[in-house]
Design a protein around this motif. Structure first.
Motif, PDB file in Angstrom:
ATOM      1  N   PHE A  73      25.902  60.882   7.813  1.00  0.00           N
ATOM      2  CA  PHE A  73      24.971  60.924   8.943  1.00  0.00           C
ATOM      3  C   PHE A  73      24.843  59.528   9.552  1.00  0.00           C
ATOM      4  N   THR A  74      24.407  59.479  10.800  1.00  0.00           N
ATOM      5  CA  THR A  74      24.289  58.194  11.498  1.00  0.00           C
ATOM      6  C   THR A  74      22.908  57.587  11.259  1.00  0.00           C
ATOM      7  N   SER A  77      20.360  57.031  14.539  1.00  0.00           N
ATOM      8  CA  SER A  77      19.566  58.179  14.981  1.00  0.00           C
ATOM      9  C   SER A  77      18.404  58.438  14.034  1.00  0.00           C
ATOM     10  N   HIS A 138      20.356  66.676  10.497  1.00  0.00           N
ATOM     11  CA  HIS A 138      20.829  65.403  11.041  1.00  0.00           C
ATOM     12  C   HIS A 138      22.294  65.202  10.680  1.00  0.00           C
ATOM     13  N   GLY A 140      26.394  63.519  11.638  1.00  0.00           N
ATOM     14  CA  GLY A 140      27.003  62.202  11.780  1.00  0.00           C
ATOM     15  C   GLY A 140      28.450  62.352  12.194  1.00  0.00           C
ATOM     16  N   LEU A 169      20.299  67.347  15.359  1.00  0.00           N
ATOM     17  CA  LEU A 169      20.260  65.955  15.810  1.00  0.00           C
ATOM     18  C   LEU A 169      21.601  65.285  15.550  1.00  0.00           C
ATOM     19  N   CYS A 170      22.043  64.477  16.491  1.00  0.00           N
ATOM     20  CA  CYS A 170      23.348  63.806  16.443  1.00  0.00           C
ATOM     21  C   CYS A 170      24.430  64.882  16.468  1.00  0.00           C
ATOM     22  N   THR A 171      25.087  65.166  15.352  1.00  0.00           N
ATOM     23  CA  THR A 171      26.031  66.287  15.317  1.00  0.00           C
ATOM     24  C   THR A 171      25.518  67.419  14.440  1.00  0.00           C
ATOM     25  N   HIS A 190      26.496  64.696  22.406  1.00  0.00           N
ATOM     26  CA  HIS A 190      27.029  63.438  22.899  1.00  0.00           C
ATOM     27  C   HIS A 190      28.311  63.709  23.679  1.00  0.00           C
ATOM     28  N   CYS A 221      19.667  67.500  20.200  1.00  0.00           N
ATOM     29  CA  CYS A 221      19.582  66.134  20.704  1.00  0.00           C
ATOM     30  C   CYS A 221      20.862  65.400  20.298  1.00  0.00           C
ATOM     31  N   GLY A 223      21.436  62.339  19.662  1.00  0.00           N
ATOM     32  CA  GLY A 223      21.273  61.197  18.770  1.00  0.00           C
ATOM     33  C   GLY A 223      21.209  59.888  19.526  1.00  0.00           C
ATOM     34  N   SER A 227      17.182  59.931  20.261  1.00  0.00           N
ATOM     35  CA  SER A 227      16.330  60.336  19.137  1.00  0.00           C
ATOM     36  C   SER A 227      14.889  59.911  19.362  1.00  0.00           C
TER      37      SER A 227
END
Length: 384
Positions: A73-74, A77, A138, A140, A169-171, A190, A221, A223, A227
């Motif tokens: 995960f990132t 974010s 969540h 990444g 969220l993010c990916t 994204h 979202c 990310g 976020s």
């Protein structure tokens, strides 16, 4: 073997004693080399004022969030999202989970490694999703080698069955899409992931120009800084705008977002264009300096033909996409020539040119000087 980290503290006139931070399994231990104990080094922070002067209000927490990260995960974010919750949860930055509460969830107690390599330790195992107002999946990087545990998919399905809103969220959207939860729904993603989403889940409708999308009972979202927007919406909805306004001001997010908006007005960056396909194409070009690729690849990624992308670039940016991409690479090369000691061969490789001769040819056409001559002038004058 413990890691030793040295640090010197200076003022304008005095060099204080050196101390060493010894990191061992039980945590960091501060040791003074002058024989005193580390506690005496604690700075006096009384001028910042006391901690909480009153007990925390006894309230039912209005916003409770369970965050279930995937492997890789990132961290950005997660940090943006959780820090907004933390600062909204209490007075000042006291960090008590009064108005907002959060947990990092997993199927076991093992650390979850982020995309940058930092591990995060879960605060709670998967349990009853009804303990939360939202479950945030969540994500990444998608090309990681660690598979997403089946328990996470099962937990998401349990949350949906229990009527708990789920956020991608993010990916994290890709997890929801794999479960068929986003079919025929709009999904914030994204711009660099829109093509992958279309190929893997063609029934999902990607949206690349909105920070948060709510559709079909799900929230998505992309990310990054978006976020903060996601957290702001949730805090405003459950805790009121006073809480979210306080946090935005504390984070100086208004200033940061203003600077981002100003950056977007720079005509050289290509983000002012009203056509999102051009904006996304420019973004993809900026992500690919030394990796090989073609305009056809970029066009496919943003959902148009190469011919159509060329027409759009000429219409909005007054230049063909291949030339615009080359300008980005030349700008990067120009900076490296002036600000590094890299060889021209290395710069050519890093900026996507076939060799140094190829770089020199286009560099001279763009800047009316060869890279070597520019570097020589820089060295003679001592300027950048």
């Amino acid at each position: 073997m413990p890691l030793l980290r040295r640090k010197y503290e200076r003022t304008s006139t005095t060099l204080f004693a050196m101390h060493v931070c010894v990191i061992v399994d039980s945590g960091p231990v501060m040791v003074r080399l002058d024989g005193t104990d580390g506690d005496s080094m604690q700075p006096d922070l009384a001028y910042l004022g006391p901690g909480p002067s009153r007990p925390a209000p006894q309230v039912d927490t209005p916003l409770r969030v369970g965050i279930a990260p995937t492997p890789d995960f990132t961290l950005m974010s997660l940090s943006c999202f959780v820090e907004f919750l933390r600062l909204s949860a209490d007075e000042r930055d006291f960090s008590r989970q009064v108005y907002c509460a959060w947990d990092l969830l997993s199927h076991d107690d093992q650390p979850i490694t982020s995309s940058c390599g930092f591990p995060m330790v879960p605060t709670r195992r998967f349990g009853d999703p009804r303990d939360y107002d939202y479950i945030v999946v969540h994500g990444g990087i998608l090309h990681g080698t660690t598979p997403i545990p089946g328990a996470l998919f099962a937990f998401v399905e349990e949350a949906v069955a229990a009527g708990v809103p789920v956020v991608g969220l993010c990916t994290g959207q890709f997890v929801l899409a794999r479960l068929g939860l986003l079919d025929d729904s709009r999904c914030a993603v994204h711009f660099s992931m829109a093509s992958a989403l279309q190929q893997l889940h063609p029934q999902v409708i990607p949206v690349t120009d909105q920070p948060v999308v709510r559709d079909g009972g799900f929230i998505t979202c992309p990310g990054g800084l978006a976020s903060i927007n996601l957290a702001m919406q949730l805090v405003t909805e459950h805790c009121g705008s006073v809480r979210s306004d306080k946090t935005l001001h504390y984070l100086m997010a208004d200033r940061g977002f203003d600077e981002i908006q100003a950056l977007k007005q720079d005509p050289d960056i290509g983000l002012k264009c009203p056509d999102q396909r051009v904006v996304n194409a420019v973004g993809l070009m900026r992500q690919r300096l030394y990796e090989t690729g073609t305009v056809a690849d970029i066009a496919k990624a943003v959902g148009v033909t190469e011919r159509e992308l060329t027409r759009l670039f000429k219409q909005h940016l007054r230049t063909p996409p291949a030339q615009y991409w080359r300008q980005i690479r030349l700008k990067a090369a120009h900076w490296m020539v002036l600000n590094s000691n890299r060889s021209l061969t290395q710069i050519a490789h890093e900026c996507g040119f076939t060799d140094s001769s190829h770089l020199i040819h286009w560099f001279k056409r763009a800047y009316q000087v060869t890279p070597s001559r520019l570097r020589s002038v820089r060295n003679e004058l001592g300027v950048h």
